[in-house]
Motif scaffolding. Structure first.
Motif, short mmCIF file in Angstrom:
data_model
loop_
_atom_site.label_atom_id
_atom_site.label_comp_id
_atom_site.label_asym_id
_atom_site.label_seq_id
_atom_site.Cartn_x
_atom_site.Cartn_y
_atom_site.Cartn_z
N GLU A 116 0.83 -1.20 0.00
CA GLU A 116 0.00 0.00 0.00
C GLU A 116 0.87 1.25 0.00
O GLU A 116 0.59 2.23 -0.69
N ARG A 132 -7.56 6.45 -2.83
CA ARG A 132 -8.58 5.81 -2.02
C ARG A 132 -8.75 6.53 -0.69
O ARG A 132 -7.78 6.95 -0.05
N TYR A 137 -10.27 2.16 1.61
CA TYR A 137 -9.15 1.26 1.93
C TYR A 137 -9.62 0.13 2.83
O TYR A 137 -9.36 -1.06 2.56
N HIS A 141 -10.17 -3.86 2.21
CA HIS A 141 -9.41 -4.79 3.04
C HIS A 141 -10.33 -5.88 3.57
O HIS A 141 -9.99 -7.07 3.54
#
Length: 279
Positions: A116, A132, A137, A141
């Motif tokens: 990331e 993002r 994010y 995830h």
């Protein structure tokens, strides 16, 4: 109106009972059926006694990785013979077969964070609109748990449905992995989106205490060194985005579960467990 049913015990800072949440059909999640928590490594003998006798805990659904378990060792509930333990990691690369002892490996999400960070550096000169958000994010995830370890997600829900007494779902902080599995369980039995979202976001109240607790553990201290409370705090929009994505891609949580072999009988079992007169 949602009001978290906090369970304040020595050794945890983010434990609560999901009892009291109404469903869209007018039923109510029963108390002492489903609890959620941060990790249980530091529970005192008195806290264990309370969980067993007052809350009737019979099953622990542990969503931590093999790496975390190896670094932290068995928690005190492992010594309670009447409690069943279910371990279901949500990370694909978390395996007992890598050849490297788990206790010597990095936490699985540290690799994700490095990727990331590299992507963020590449986007440093891009328009901010293409980056993002915090919510995007985290929702992505959580979707990765479903994409890479659907077996563990379904097995965790099955463990809840099959528990004789109260089931505790936990990870390390009790907000991300736990929030995803608990959110799915609540959606399966018909709890409205807004209450699922409110329960998920309630952990934000405990994030300072969660981070202080995890920073005292050698397993998590280095990873949390430069992280802020804001970065680690769940927001309502994160879970709202996750639920919306499930609706759009799969027709909701039940639609996704159906693609993984979850049946109407499984839904009925979970409903009886969380909503029925008996566990």
């Amino acid at each position: 109106m949602y009001s978290p049913q906090w369970i304040d015990l020595d050794g945890v800072v983010n434990m609560r009972d999901l009892g009291g949440l109404p469903t869209e059909s007018g039923e109510v999640v029963r108390h002492r059926r489903l609890l959620r928590s941060d990790n249980l490594q530091d529970l005192s003998p008195e806290a264990i006694e309370t969980l067993v006798t007052r809350f009737g805990v019979s099953d622990v659904v542990d969503l931590r990785t093999h790496v975390e378990l190896a670094k932290e060792g068995d928690g005190p509930l492992r010594a309670v013979v009447q409690i069943r333990h279910h371990h279901h990691t949500l990370y694909r690369e978390d395996s007992t077969e890598s050849g490297i002892p788990a206790a010597e490996r990095a936490l699985p999400w540290e690799t994700d964070e490095r990727h990331e960070a590299a992507a963020a550096r590449q986007l440093a000169g891009a328009d901010a609109a293409h980056r993002r958000s915090h919510e995007e994010y985290w929702s992505e995830h959580y979707l990765s748990y479903l994409a890479t370890r659907p077996d563990s997600v379904v097995a965790a829900l099955d463990a809840i449905a099959s528990s004789e007494g109260a089931a505790i779902v936990h990870c390390a902080a009790g907000k991300d992995r736990t929030g995803t599995v608990v959110g799915l369980a609540l959606k399966v039995v018909g709890v409205p989106d807004e209450l699922v979202i409110a329960d998920y976001a309630a952990s934000a109240e405990r994030v300072p205490a969660i981070m202080a607790r995890l920073r005292s553990s050698t397993a998590y201290a280095a990873n949390l060194k430069d992280k802020t409370v804001t970065q680690q705090s769940p927001t309502t929009d994160t879970m709202r985005l996750l639920l919306r994505t499930l609706d759009e891609r799969h027709g909701g949580a039940l639609g996704w579960l159906g693609t993984q072999g979850w049946t109407r009988a499984d839904t009925d079992r979970l409903r009886r467990k969380l909503l029925g007169d008996r566990g």
